[in-house]
Design an enzyme around this catalytic site. Structure first.
Site, PDB file in Angstrom:
ATOM      1  N   GLU A 157      49.105 -11.103 -52.465  1.00  0.00           N
ATOM      2  CA  GLU A 157      49.400 -10.697 -52.986  1.00  0.00           C
ATOM      3  C   GLU A 157      49.049 -11.185 -54.742  1.00  0.00           C
ATOM      4  O   GLU A 157      50.307 -10.938 -55.790  1.00  0.00           O
ATOM      5  CB  GLU A 157      50.320  -8.958 -53.560  1.00  0.00           C
ATOM      6  CG  GLU A 157      50.494  -8.359 -52.435  1.00  0.00           C
ATOM      7  CD  GLU A 157      51.266  -7.067 -52.405  1.00  0.00           C
ATOM      8  OE1 GLU A 157      52.345  -6.880 -53.095  1.00  0.00           O
ATOM      9  OE2 GLU A 157      51.071  -6.090 -52.017  1.00  0.00           O
ATOM     10  N   GLU A 168      48.791  -4.998 -44.961  1.00  0.00           N
ATOM     11  CA  GLU A 168      50.354  -4.683 -45.054  1.00  0.00           C
ATOM     12  C   GLU A 168      49.839  -3.087 -45.096  1.00  0.00           C
ATOM     13  O   GLU A 168      48.707  -2.770 -46.291  1.00  0.00           O
ATOM     14  CB  GLU A 168      50.388  -5.270 -46.652  1.00  0.00           C
ATOM     15  CG  GLU A 168      51.926  -6.213 -46.478  1.00  0.00           C
ATOM     16  CD  GLU A 168      51.929  -6.750 -47.424  1.00  0.00           C
ATOM     17  OE1 GLU A 168      52.588  -5.678 -48.318  1.00  0.00           O
ATOM     18  OE2 GLU A 168      52.601  -7.983 -47.549  1.00  0.00           O
TER      19      GLU A 168
HETATM   20  O1  AHR Z   1      56.287  -4.845 -47.330  1.00  0.00           O
HETATM   21  C1  AHR Z   1      56.478  -5.217 -48.352  1.00  0.00           C
HETATM   22  C2  AHR Z   1      55.830  -5.842 -49.889  1.00  0.00           C
HETATM   23  O2  AHR Z   1      54.975  -5.217 -50.252  1.00  0.00           O
HETATM   24  C3  AHR Z   1      55.792  -7.392 -49.233  1.00  0.00           C
HETATM   25  O3  AHR Z   1      56.441  -8.373 -49.686  1.00  0.00           O
HETATM   26  C4  AHR Z   1      54.271  -7.733 -50.623  1.00  0.00           C
HETATM   27  O4  AHR Z   1      53.095  -7.845 -50.270  1.00  0.00           O
HETATM   28  C5  AHR Z   1      54.005  -6.032 -51.250  1.00  0.00           C
HETATM   29  O5  AHR Z   1      54.195  -5.387 -52.443  1.00  0.00           O
END
Ligand code: AHR
Length: 514
Positions: free
Chosen positions: A196, A317
């Site tokens: 991110e 994710e």
């Molecule tokens: O999964 C939780 C968080 O969500 C992670 O650390 C981040 O990459 C995303 O914003």
């Protein structure tokens, strides 16, 4: 054909509607061959240093009274082994870009502490580091996916980490690893160059990150026959401009580009994991299924730059993100998991199966005690969530060959004007020839009678499992751990060229055809 049947009953007092049924006809091309292989990595997981995912969830240390194998919880390890986890991403997430790997090697009592600023300001004692993670992957039999620190770490630090883990040479980092008790290098295939980077990973512009990626990735080498698969930090949701820039500026310097997509309606009001209405149920499924549009958008851009589809889209994710469970530590993202989460898992996996020419890995967030977890723990107790059971029912799809399936589902409009499919399905053939057909009936009220027409007049021996519950909010707790658990599906009719099953309302069914 879309049809709704209402069955009426005469009770002593009145005429009442007792059940409603939809009917769907499906065609399963059971004789077709040569379908796309569903990469095992679609069933990947993610474990971050966040809340009780690592500490308490996976790692308790060798001295713990909780039964453990070399410090790893035995109950969790065994439950995860049953899922055949193919790949595990670590150490973050946002944590990755403030993690300095050298703090997590050597004698544990000498490792420095740090504050986990992203996740509740919890003190991190670094007792779970590189060795603990890579050994855990070996115990689990999965590929490690290590996410490097580009946000606050140096090129040298990243480069040395790769050398430490994977080099078999007589080199400074390989020798340091040997001194720390590991002679042979580990195999580390997947390496993420930042996370991110448009947000917690450095708040970078796409152009700036693209340059930085190229520079850092250059020094992440493939040592000693360990071919490093380099992953570039990609877009959030619909950020097509980010993907466009990475494809244009990074191009063949990367093997994979990530995408993050969470099922959240409103980041300021995420809503309760366990108290929700029917309206929320459909809106959740609508929001979850929107990932298909998001994926298509990114795939279109990637296709323009990479028509041969060399670069993978990696959804590293995904999952639901609800308000934290009342009474738990703020910032630890602990949430319960209901039948609604199970439905999100099934619908998402069914969608990923459709895009495997480009989407070659996905990592649900997260493995234990965080967000849409497989497993919840409390001291020495463990609960398997409804999401765990979906992953369990779907294991036969890992590495199997997609089998074409056609049907026209009924739809319903949710409050965000998504057309939500009331039936979602996928099918694949494993190496032993068995076909797994997974079906999710999203409808809260109506069962669904599915008639599956086959290519020829073969008659299969069909077995089925069903995951459902009386309430859409049903969940497994430490007090009642088996409320949502797959049971045998009864009443399957299998004749020459046709199979008929009735899916209960709000259920996920997996059929095995032999
Ligand atoms: O999964 C939780 C968080 O969500 C992670 O650390 C981040 O990459 C995303 O914003």
């Amino acid at each position: 054909m879309k049809k709704i049947l209402i069955t009426m009953c005469l009770s002593a007092a009145a005429v009442c509607a007792v059940s409603a049924q939809t009917e769907v006809r499906m065609t399963l091309h059971d004789e077709s061959r040569g379908g796309q292989i569903i990469p095992r990595e679609i069933y990947g997981q993610f474990a971050e240093h966040l809340g009780r995912c690592i500490y308490g969830g996976i790692w308790v240390g060798e001295e713990s009274p909780i039964p453990n194998e070399k410090g790893y919880r035995v109950d969790v390890l065994e439950a995860l082994r049953a899922l055949k986890v193919p790949v595990l991403r670590w150490p973050g997430g946002c944590f990755a870009d403030e993690y300095h790997w050298m703090d997590g090697i050597g004698p544990r009592e000498e490792r420095p502490k740090m504050v986990n600023t992203n996740w509740g300001g919890t003190v991190e004692d670094n007792s779970f580091g590189t060795h603990e993670f890579l050994n855990f992957c070996e115990l689990l039999g999965c590929e490690p996916y290590v996410n490097g620190n580009i946000g606050s770490g140096s090129v040298e630090e990243m480069s040395k980490w790769v050398e430490y883990m994977t080099s078999d040479a007589d080199s400074p980092m390989a020798n340091l690893r040997r001194k720390n008790g590991r002679d042979k290098p580990w195999k580390v295939r997947y390496f993420g160059v930042g996370n991110e980077t448009w947000g917690c990973g450095g708040n970078m512009t796409p152009d700036y990150y693209a340059d930085l990626y190229r520079r850092y990735a250059t020094f992440c080498k493939s040592f000693s026959g360990n071919w490093l698969y380099k992953i570039c930090s990609g877009a959030n949701n619909y950020d097509h401009a980010w993907t466009e820039t990475m494809m244009r500026r990074v191009g063949n310097q990367m093997n994979g580009l990530t995408l993050h997509y969470y099922t959240v309606f409103d980041w300021n009001h995420k809503g309760s994991a366990t108290e929700f209405t029917a309206d929320d149920w459909y809106a959740t499924i609508g929001k979850c299924a929107e990932i298909e549009n998001v994926i298509k958008g990114h795939c279109d851009i990637m296709d323009r730059y990479d028509p041969a589809r060399r670069i993978a889209l990696i959804v590293d994710e995904w999952g639901t993100w609800w308000d934290e469970e009342p009474g738990t530590v703020r910032g630890h993202l602990y949430q319960q998991n209901t039948l609604r989460d199970a439905m999100v898992a099934a619908v998402s996996l069914n969608i990923f199966h459709k895009y495997t020419e480009r989407v070659r890995m996905a990592n649900i967030a997260q493995m234990v005690n965080v967000l849409q977890a497989m497993i919840l723990t409390r001291d020495d107790e463990m609960v398997l969530t409804p999401t765990y059971w979906v992953f369990s029912m779907y294991t036969p799809h890992q590495g199997a060959e997609a089998v074409p399936l056609y049907f026209e589902p009924e739809t319903v409009k949710d409050r965000y004007r998504h057309e939500v499919d009331l039936l979602s399905a996928t099918a694949s053939r494993a190496a032993d020839g068995a076909i797994t057909l997974s079906l999710a009936n999203v409808d809260l009220d109506k069962e669904c009678r599915v008639t599956i027409a086959l290519d020829g007049d073969k008659r299969y021996d069909v077995k089925g499992q069903v995951l459902t519950a009386d309430a859409m909010t049903a969940r497994n707790t430490f007090e009642n751990p088996d409320v949502v658990r797959p049971v045998e599906l009864k009443g399957i009719e299998s004749s020459k060229g046709e199979i008929t099953v009735v899916l209960p309302a709000k259920s996920i069914v997996s059929l095995t055809l032999r």
